[in-house]
Design an enzyme around this catalytic site. Structure first.
Site, short mmCIF file in Angstrom:
data_model
loop_
_atom_site.label_atom_id
_atom_site.label_comp_id
_atom_site.label_asym_id
_atom_site.label_seq_id
_atom_site.Cartn_x
_atom_site.Cartn_y
_atom_site.Cartn_z
CD GLU A 125 -2.99 -0.23 2.42
OE1 GLU A 125 -2.89 0.86 3.01
OE2 GLU A 125 -3.65 -1.18 2.82
CG ASP A 154 -4.37 8.49 8.20
OD1 ASP A 154 -4.34 7.26 8.37
OD2 ASP A 154 -4.54 9.04 7.09
#
Lengths: 407, 272
Positions: free
Chosen positions: B49, B60
């Site tokens: 990724e 995040d």
């Protein structure tokens, strides 16, 4: 009042997907999606419950001090020598700004949902103070996220929030201002889903927030409409309000949107000037559409789609986005959006203080700056109604500094 | 068959789950992140990724936020990251690359052009964090037209009434967010996984990868066993960040540290 609803009403949005035209929506991570759907359901149920409305109205009347007065600003009018200048005095509300209107609605909603604690983001601190106030009243623990830069700039409001029992979290991520505070509040919410309600301060964020905050703030325009009809027998010709996220403007404009004769001007923060990248916070007049904080709307962004920091003398206006309903009203041309610079707002701040005995917050000082420019070009029977959405107590330190005065 | 489907099918035949390490493109600089990317397959990465940094990454935690800030400071752009993928493909034709990011930079690039360029560069799938199925209209048609998999996040809070719709809009694999929270802040619990992975299996035949709370080799091994793969991001970034000098620049230890950690994760998964 009994006019049939026009087929092209401007007051029917948002649609079921939370959209105003192509703006709005629910651009959130899957982790957040179930939460905002829950808020939407709860809000629908609350609006259908008469006792919810009754309790909110009671609080507005007995705790906030509504209705706020409608004031004909005679000395400013004479000074400008053109249109009549009227002010909706939302700066007289408890806590000193319009923010409390929507906060009380949302706290009542949170209680209905069985939430045990409240979080909020704040820039200048007005929404944080309003939320901390309501949480004190309802005995709910309150955490306010505030950019570390703003914590530094807005010490008096930080102290107020703490006096009211709130915890203030200084956010150091990113540029440590309002947008980062909102990011952090969203992150915290995701991690504390079950017991926490996120009380958003403006008409932005994922659906249903833009609609919900607008609905609550519409009390401003509803009152103003009735008060103006009573005082003058007619509707105002032009509405003027400052735009950061756009909650006070949406609240004033919304009840008038289908009154064809009423023009509306939203005033963004022009900062040092629109020609300077990063020098202003005018998302509509100086930005382009994109996706941030759960909604598609006009944003300040660079060529790569990275969000820019807005600048304004007013910490309440330096948000790089704007409510999606404003973006729609801008695109269809129902509302005109203009900008006022830091300097013009500072001048308006001083003029209003001297001529009307009203020290305005720097946010409505932007609205007044536009009025100062616009009113002299109009005939004396033209009525301008501006939203005096907050008082300037919080700003005297910043203004003194800008004027070179040491306090 | 797409690279992603091929990879999961091959691993299934082998009887083990996938290791999917994450790196933020351009963190701490283009050359270092490109070197880490090139080294990951040999270190044991089955899929990779690549994070595309955004100024406002609202899902995040602090670790990935800081990685994004370093990357943006180093000049990261979507175009630059696609070029990184193109270079990687010069020497590797089999390891699937999944680009993970937020919607606004993609819209700014142009959704249709982005999907075409991503496919041409050799990317296999997209994870767009702030684009739930309800808001996919601006991107999904172009991704589908290019044969890019659109991988969806599923959260513990995604209820049964919502699950089938989200899964229907998903291709490639399912990314199960193992914690109610943001990246890198908590660890997944076995109890949650034991309940939720079978719940997902009832609704989908796609492979399931677990992320957002997988930090140690032991956790990765468990996740790869319970599901079909494990994503490790924050733990790798933290170790990489610790290897930087005081000015945030790469040191001789940086690449070796990250690839060493990938090797340890892979070993644990292979040992099953």
């Amino acid at each position: 009042m009994n006019k049939p609803v026009l087929p092209n009403s401007f007051r029917t949005g948002p649609d079921a997907a939370g959209r105003f035209g192509t703006f709005g929506g629910r651009y959130v991570a899957e982790t957040l999606m179930p939460l905002i759907l829950e808020v939407e359901e709860a809000y629908k149920a609350a609006r259908a419950d008469e006792s919810f409305e009754t309790e909110w109205r009671r609080l507005l009347k007995d705790y906030v001090g509504r209705p706020s007065p409608l004031w004909f600003a005679q000395r400013i009018t004479e000074h400008l020598g053109g249109a009549q200048v009227w002010m909706k005095r939302d700066e007289l509300n408890h806590t000193g700004a319009h923010k409390i209107n929507a906060v009380l609605g949302q706290i009542l909603l949170a209680k209905r949902m069985g939430k045990k604690r409240i979080i909020a983001e704040t820039g200048a601190g007005q929404h944080g103070v309003a939320t901390a106030t309501a949480c004190a009243l309802f005995n709910l623990p309150c955490t306010v996220f505030m950019g570390a830069t703003d914590v530094e700039r807005q010490q008096p409001n930080v102290f107020r929030m703490k006096l009211l029992g709130a915890e203030v979290v200084a956010v150091t991520a990113g540029a440590a201002t309002l947008k980062d505070a909102m990011n952090e509040a969203l992150r915290h919410w995701v991690a504390n889903v079950t017991d926490t309600y996120y009380c958003i301060g403006t008409v932005a964020g994922p659906h249903p927030y833009p609609m919900m905050v607008r609905d609550f703030q519409s009390v401003i325009g509803e009152e103003a409409r009735a008060q103006m009809l009573e005082a003058t027998g007619r509707l105002p010709d032009t509405l003027v309000a400052a735009i950061g996220g756009g909650s006070n403007a949406m609240g004033l404009f919304f009840p008038f949107l289908d009154d064809e004769s009423v023009a509306m001007h939203g005033v963004e923060a022009g900062g040092h000037g629109l020609e300077i990248e990063g020098g202003h916070a005018a998302s509509l007049t100086g930005g382009r559409p994109g996706v941030l904080h759960g909604n598609r709307t006009y944003l300040l962004q660079d060529a790569e789609g990275q969000i820019l920091e807005g600048h304004s003398i007013s910490a309440g206006l330096d948000y790089p986005g704007v409510g999606p309903e404003h973006s729609w009203l801008h695109d269809i041309g129902r509302v005109q959006y203009v900008a006022a610079t830091d300097k013009a707002a500072l001048d308006a701040f001083q003029l209003c203080s001297k001529l009307e005995g009203i020290i305005p917050a720097l946010e409505p000082a932007h609205a007044l700056a536009h009025v100062i420019e616009y009113a002299p070009t109009l005939p004396k029977d033209h009525i301008i109604l501006m939203n005096m959405c907050g008082r300037g107590d919080k700003d005297i330190f910043a203004v003194a500094k800008h004027l070179g005065v040491e306090l | 068959m797409s690279r992603i489907a091929q990879t999961f099918a091959a691993l299934k035949a082998e009887g083990r789950g996938a290791l999917m390490p994450f790196l933020m493109g351009y963190d701490p600089d283009l050359a270092t992140s490109a070197e880490i990317l090139r080294g990951m397959p040999a270190a044991g990465a089955d899929l990779i990724e690549i994070g595309c940094p955004f100024s406002d990454p609202m899902a995040d935690g602090p670790t990935v936020q800081l990685a994004g800030q370093r990357a943006l400071k180093a000049g990261a752009t979507l175009g630059g990251i696609l070029a990184m993928v193109r270079d990687f493909r010069q020497g590797n034709d089999h390891t699937p690359i999944i680009l993970m990011g937020y919607l606004n930079p993609i819209l700014s690039y142009g959704a249709e052009r982005f999907c075409a360029d991503a496919k041409a560069a050799g990317a296999d799938g997209l994870i767009v964090v702030d684009m739930p199925p309800e808001e996919s209209q601006d991107l999904a048609p172009f991704a589908t037209a290019q044969g890019l998999d659109l991988i969806r996040l599923i959260a513990p809070t995604t209820g049964d009434e919502r699950l089938p719709g989200v899964l229907r809009s998903c291709s490639g694999f399912i990314y199960y967010v193992a914690i109610t929270g943001i990246t890198g802040t908590r660890s997944a619990t076995s109890a949650d996984l034991a309940v939720n992975i079978p719940r997902l299996r009832q609704h989908t035949s796609l492979p399931i990868a677990i992320g957002f709370g997988v930090r140690t080799p032991a956790q990765a091994a468990e996740a790869a066993k319970v599901a079909d793969g494990a994503v490790v991001a924050s733990a790798l970034i933290e170790r990489m960040a610790a290897s930087l000098d005081a000015q945030g620049r790469a040191t001789p230890a940086t690449v070796a540290t990250v690839l060493g950690d990938v090797r340890a994760l892979a070993a644990a998964i292979h040992a099953g």
